[in-house]
Write a protein that holds these residues in place. Structure first.
Motif, PDB file in Angstrom:
ATOM      1  N   ILE A  18       1.016  -0.998   0.248  1.00  0.00           N
ATOM      2  CA  ILE A  18       0.217   0.204   0.365  1.00  0.00           C
ATOM      3  C   ILE A  18       0.763   1.178   0.279  1.00  0.00           C
ATOM      4  N   PRO A  19       0.705   2.642  -0.917  1.00  0.00           N
ATOM      5  CA  PRO A  19       1.347   3.334  -1.119  1.00  0.00           C
ATOM      6  C   PRO A  19       1.285   3.780   0.194  1.00  0.00           C
ATOM      7  N   THR A  20       1.678   4.491   1.637  1.00  0.00           N
ATOM      8  CA  THR A  20       2.154   5.135   2.208  1.00  0.00           C
ATOM      9  C   THR A  20       0.223   6.191   2.773  1.00  0.00           C
ATOM     10  N   HIS A  21       0.674   7.021   1.272  1.00  0.00           N
ATOM     11  CA  HIS A  21      -0.350   8.161   1.162  1.00  0.00           C
ATOM     12  C   HIS A  21      -1.751   8.070   1.311  1.00  0.00           C
ATOM     13  N   ALA A  22      -2.295   6.435   0.888  1.00  0.00           N
ATOM     14  CA  ALA A  22      -3.439   5.465   1.082  1.00  0.00           C
ATOM     15  C   ALA A  22      -3.694   5.035   1.736  1.00  0.00           C
ATOM     16  N   LEU A  23      -2.957   4.619   2.835  1.00  0.00           N
ATOM     17  CA  LEU A  23      -3.435   3.683   4.051  1.00  0.00           C
ATOM     18  C   LEU A  23      -4.372   4.784   5.057  1.00  0.00           C
ATOM     19  N   VAL A  24      -5.577   4.692   5.259  1.00  0.00           N
ATOM     20  CA  VAL A  24      -6.161   5.281   6.153  1.00  0.00           C
ATOM     21  C   VAL A  24      -6.052   4.919   7.461  1.00  0.00           C
ATOM     22  N   PHE A  25      -6.515   4.141   7.468  1.00  0.00           N
ATOM     23  CA  PHE A  25      -6.277   3.376   8.951  1.00  0.00           C
ATOM     24  C   PHE A  25      -6.050   1.933   9.152  1.00  0.00           C
ATOM     25  N   ILE A  26      -6.258   1.299  11.240  1.00  0.00           N
ATOM     26  CA  ILE A  26      -6.262   0.091  10.977  1.00  0.00           C
ATOM     27  C   ILE A  26      -6.698   0.184  11.761  1.00  0.00           C
ATOM     28  N   GLU A  27      -7.795  -0.648  12.091  1.00  0.00           N
ATOM     29  CA  GLU A  27      -8.715  -1.501  13.335  1.00  0.00           C
ATOM     30  C   GLU A  27      -8.227  -3.010  13.427  1.00  0.00           C
TER      31      GLU A  27
END
Length: 131
Positions: free
Chosen positions: A23-32
């Motif tokens: 995943i491009p870092t700018h596209a990772l919003v959150f992890i649950e």
């Protein structure tokens, strides 16, 4: 699209067994967190379940991104968020909105204590940037 010093887009790679998620870092919003698994949410509004606990992913992000990983922070036991997408913190309603103000919008409900700490952290960062 955010790039590192070499001009290349940075990625987070989550790999185990026969699967790899990149995943491009700018596209990772959150992890649950989801028990012994985690759900990874991206800017396109999709999610992917991975067989890692949140703490394991927190370590991987730090290992892979080093100082660039500082924009990803752990919120209690439930989330890792990308600080670039914090849109609203409402402590009284125990609500956190992550948004890019265009297409992505997601409400989370972390504990009041976590929201108080997050707001204080962001307030301090804003104050540091002013000086």
């Amino acid at each position: 699209m955010p790039q590192n010093l070499t001009g290349r887009v940075r990625h987070i790679v989550i790999s185990k067994g026969t699967e790899m998620l990149r995943i491009p870092t700018h596209a990772l919003v959150f992890i649950e967190a989801d028990g012994n698994y985690s759900n990874v949410y991206t800017l396109d509004g999709k999610s992917q379940m991975v067989s890692f606990q949140l703490g394991q992913l927190e370590d991987r992000i730090g290992d892979q991104l080093g100082e660039d990983g500082s924009r990803f922070i752990r919120l209690g036991r439930g989330y890792i968020i990308n600080m670039d997408y914090v849109h609203l913190i409402d402590i009284s309603r125990k609500r956190l909105v992550l948004s890019d103000c265009m297409n992505f919008y997601r409400e989370l409900e972390p504990s009041r204590e976590v929201l108080v700490k997050l707001k204080a952290y962001l307030d301090a960062r804003i104050e540091d940037e002013r000086q």
